[in-house]
Design a protein around this motif. Sequence first.
Motif, PDB file in Angstrom:
ATOM      1  N   SER A  74      13.115  -5.721  -2.046  1.00 42.79           N
ATOM      2  CA  SER A  74      13.050  -5.390  -1.000  1.00 42.79           C
ATOM      3  C   SER A  74      13.416  -3.965  -0.555  1.00 42.79           C
ATOM      4  N   ALA A  75      12.602  -3.613   0.284  1.00 43.10           N
ATOM      5  CA  ALA A  75      12.370  -2.199   0.779  1.00 43.10           C
ATOM      6  C   ALA A  75      11.330  -1.994   1.718  1.00 43.10           C
ATOM      7  N   MET A  76      11.075  -0.719   2.494  1.00 38.70           N
ATOM      8  CA  MET A  76      10.078  -0.153   3.025  1.00 38.70           C
ATOM      9  C   MET A  76       9.214   0.468   2.030  1.00 38.70           C
ATOM     10  N   TYR A  77       7.812  -0.021   2.296  1.00 40.51           N
ATOM     11  CA  TYR A  77       6.886   0.666   1.352  1.00 40.51           C
ATOM     12  C   TYR A  77       5.940   1.602   2.228  1.00 40.51           C
ATOM     13  N   PHE A  78       5.781   2.888   1.824  1.00 42.24           N
ATOM     14  CA  PHE A  78       5.061   3.849   2.531  1.00 42.24           C
ATOM     15  C   PHE A  78       3.878   4.248   1.516  1.00 42.24           C
ATOM     16  N   CYS A  79       2.753   4.175   2.253  1.00 45.50           N
ATOM     17  CA  CYS A  79       1.465   4.752   1.668  1.00 45.50           C
ATOM     18  C   CYS A  79       1.541   6.209   2.450  1.00 45.50           C
ATOM     19  N   ALA A  80       0.693   7.032   1.433  1.00 44.97           N
ATOM     20  CA  ALA A  80       0.367   8.459   2.041  1.00 44.97           C
ATOM     21  C   ALA A  80      -0.807   8.896   1.501  1.00 44.97           C
ATOM     22  N   SER A  81      -1.559   9.763   2.281  1.00 45.67           N
ATOM     23  CA  SER A  81      -2.703  10.282   1.346  1.00 45.67           C
ATOM     24  C   SER A  81      -2.755  11.823   1.799  1.00 45.67           C
ATOM     25  N   ARG A  82      -3.664  12.386   1.052  1.00 42.76           N
ATOM     26  CA  ARG A  82      -3.835  13.782   1.373  1.00 42.76           C
ATOM     27  C   ARG A  82      -5.268  14.104   0.863  1.00 42.76           C
ATOM     28  N   GLY A  83      -5.980  15.398   1.280  1.00 49.10           N
ATOM     29  CA  GLY A  83      -7.120  15.927   1.132  1.00 49.10           C
ATOM     30  C   GLY A  83      -7.172  16.409  -0.286  1.00 49.10           C
ATOM     31  N   ASP A  84      -8.231  17.275  -0.870  1.00 46.27           N
ATOM     32  CA  ASP A  84      -8.666  17.471  -2.020  1.00 46.27           C
ATOM     33  C   ASP A  84      -7.689  18.836  -2.680  1.00 46.27           C
ATOM     34  N   THR A  85      -7.165  19.442  -1.889  1.00 51.50           N
ATOM     35  CA  THR A  85      -6.428  20.662  -2.391  1.00 51.50           C
ATOM     36  C   THR A  85      -4.922  20.452  -2.272  1.00 51.50           C
ATOM     37  N   PRO A  86      -4.376  20.966  -3.495  1.00 49.81           N
ATOM     38  CA  PRO A  86      -2.887  20.856  -3.387  1.00 49.81           C
ATOM     39  C   PRO A  86      -1.854  21.284  -2.435  1.00 49.81           C
ATOM     40  N   THR A  87      -2.582  22.412  -1.520  1.00 50.93           N
ATOM     41  CA  THR A  87      -1.744  22.652  -0.429  1.00 50.93           C
ATOM     42  C   THR A  87      -2.076  21.793   0.619  1.00 50.93           C
ATOM     43  N   ASP A  88      -2.914  20.731   0.647  1.00 55.04           N
ATOM     44  CA  ASP A  88      -2.858  19.870   1.851  1.00 55.04           C
ATOM     45  C   ASP A  88      -1.561  19.197   2.030  1.00 55.04           C
ATOM     46  N   THR A  89      -1.365  18.651   3.286  1.00 52.64           N
ATOM     47  CA  THR A  89      -0.043  17.870   3.317  1.00 52.64           C
ATOM     48  C   THR A  89      -0.165  16.633   2.967  1.00 52.64           C
ATOM     49  N   GLN A  90       0.623  15.602   2.751  1.00 47.95           N
ATOM     50  CA  GLN A  90       0.599  14.130   2.500  1.00 47.95           C
ATOM     51  C   GLN A  90       0.885  13.686   3.932  1.00 47.95           C
ATOM     52  N   TYR A  91      -0.015  12.676   4.291  1.00 42.78           N
ATOM     53  CA  TYR A  91       0.472  11.800   5.534  1.00 42.78           C
ATOM     54  C   TYR A  91       0.805  10.473   5.485  1.00 42.78           C
ATOM     55  N   PHE A  92       1.756  10.240   5.882  1.00 47.86           N
ATOM     56  CA  PHE A  92       2.166   8.898   5.594  1.00 47.86           C
ATOM     57  C   PHE A  92       1.910   7.802   6.724  1.00 47.86           C
ATOM     58  N   GLY A  93       1.824   6.752   5.916  1.00 53.79           N
ATOM     59  CA  GLY A  93       1.722   5.527   6.928  1.00 53.79           C
ATOM     60  C   GLY A  93       2.872   5.065   7.689  1.00 53.79           C
ATOM     61  N   PRO A  94       2.798   4.116   8.344  1.00 61.87           N
ATOM     62  CA  PRO A  94       3.928   3.530   9.363  1.00 61.87           C
ATOM     63  C   PRO A  94       4.897   2.633   8.241  1.00 61.87           C
ATOM     64  N   GLY A  95       4.564   2.245   7.221  1.00 61.06           N
ATOM     65  CA  GLY A  95       5.339   1.530   6.221  1.00 61.06           C
ATOM     66  C   GLY A  95       5.300  -0.096   6.452  1.00 61.06           C
ATOM     67  N   THR A  96       5.474  -0.673   5.327  1.00 55.50           N
ATOM     68  CA  THR A  96       5.235  -2.029   5.316  1.00 55.50           C
ATOM     69  C   THR A  96       6.839  -2.525   4.917  1.00 55.50           C
ATOM     70  N   ARG A  97       7.590  -3.533   5.730  1.00 58.75           N
ATOM     71  CA  ARG A  97       8.910  -3.756   5.548  1.00 58.75           C
ATOM     72  C   ARG A  97       8.584  -4.798   4.488  1.00 58.75           C
ATOM     73  N   LEU A  98       9.246  -5.034   3.345  1.00 55.66           N
ATOM     74  CA  LEU A  98       9.032  -6.126   2.352  1.00 55.66           C
ATOM     75  C   LEU A  98      10.506  -6.726   2.256  1.00 55.66           C
ATOM     76  N   THR A  99      10.597  -8.125   2.596  1.00 55.91           N
ATOM     77  CA  THR A  99      11.816  -8.941   2.473  1.00 55.91           C
ATOM     78  C   THR A  99      11.762  -9.839   1.471  1.00 55.91           C
ATOM     79  N   VAL A 100      12.322  -9.811   0.314  1.00 58.21           N
ATOM     80  CA  VAL A 100      12.253 -10.744  -0.886  1.00 58.21           C
ATOM     81  C   VAL A 100      13.398 -11.630  -0.680  1.00 58.21           C
ATOM     82  N   LEU A 101      13.108 -12.741  -0.591  1.00 59.85           N
ATOM     83  CA  LEU A 101      14.145 -14.078  -0.347  1.00 59.85           C
ATOM     84  C   LEU A 101      14.465 -14.786  -1.536  1.00 59.85           C
TER      85      LEU A 101
END
Lengths: 113, 114
Positions: free
Chosen positions: B87-114
Amino acid sequence: AQTVTQSQPEMSVQEAETVTLSCTYDTSESDYYLFWYKQPPSRQMILVIRQEAYKQQNATENRFSVNFQKAAKSFSLKISDSQLGDAAMYFCAYLGVGNQFYFGTGTSLTVIP
Amino acid sequence: EPEVTQTPSHQVTQMGQEVILRCVPISNHLYFYWYRQILGQKVEFLVSFYNNEISEKSEIFDDQFSVERPDGSNFTLKIRSTKLEDSAMYFCASRGDTPTDTQYFGPGTRLTVL
């Protein structure tokens, strides 16, 4: 592994005033990047500002600026003219050659009207 | 401005069930990431993905986890048999093809395990 330390779990600031959030890090790398991310209650991670370690000039983005002290491994964030919308959790992050972020534990910023 | 999107925003599941979290990275990005944030804790790196294979993974990313880019737009994280501690918030991120590119995060998915 690299570590990022944020020693202030909580901070508060009066609206329109200035606040500084602290961050220190530990690394043996010479080339790296440092970031501040903002996480509002929606929990989205929003990039605030970034700093390349090879640049001596401190990064600035509007009301946000950093004080980057490479020798001291310190990277603080200054927010000027604080606004209510600045209230959020702020995370300091390190990105090195390993291409993964190392995050600090965060500082919760409250803006008092 | 292009952005990373994630679906669903909130997923509730029973312990032991499989879940798939979906991400659509920014279209011209080549590097993709998953991060996890347990409530009240810091964001932790799970895995990075490039050229259709995992480039790095953390200790958290054990055999219960897998990632896939099933088509040209989606990037998925599968948890095979969920545990309460997933159970946690899971964030996806992506960046371009150069190491200096910033990673951009998605809004997240809140996963709740009961």
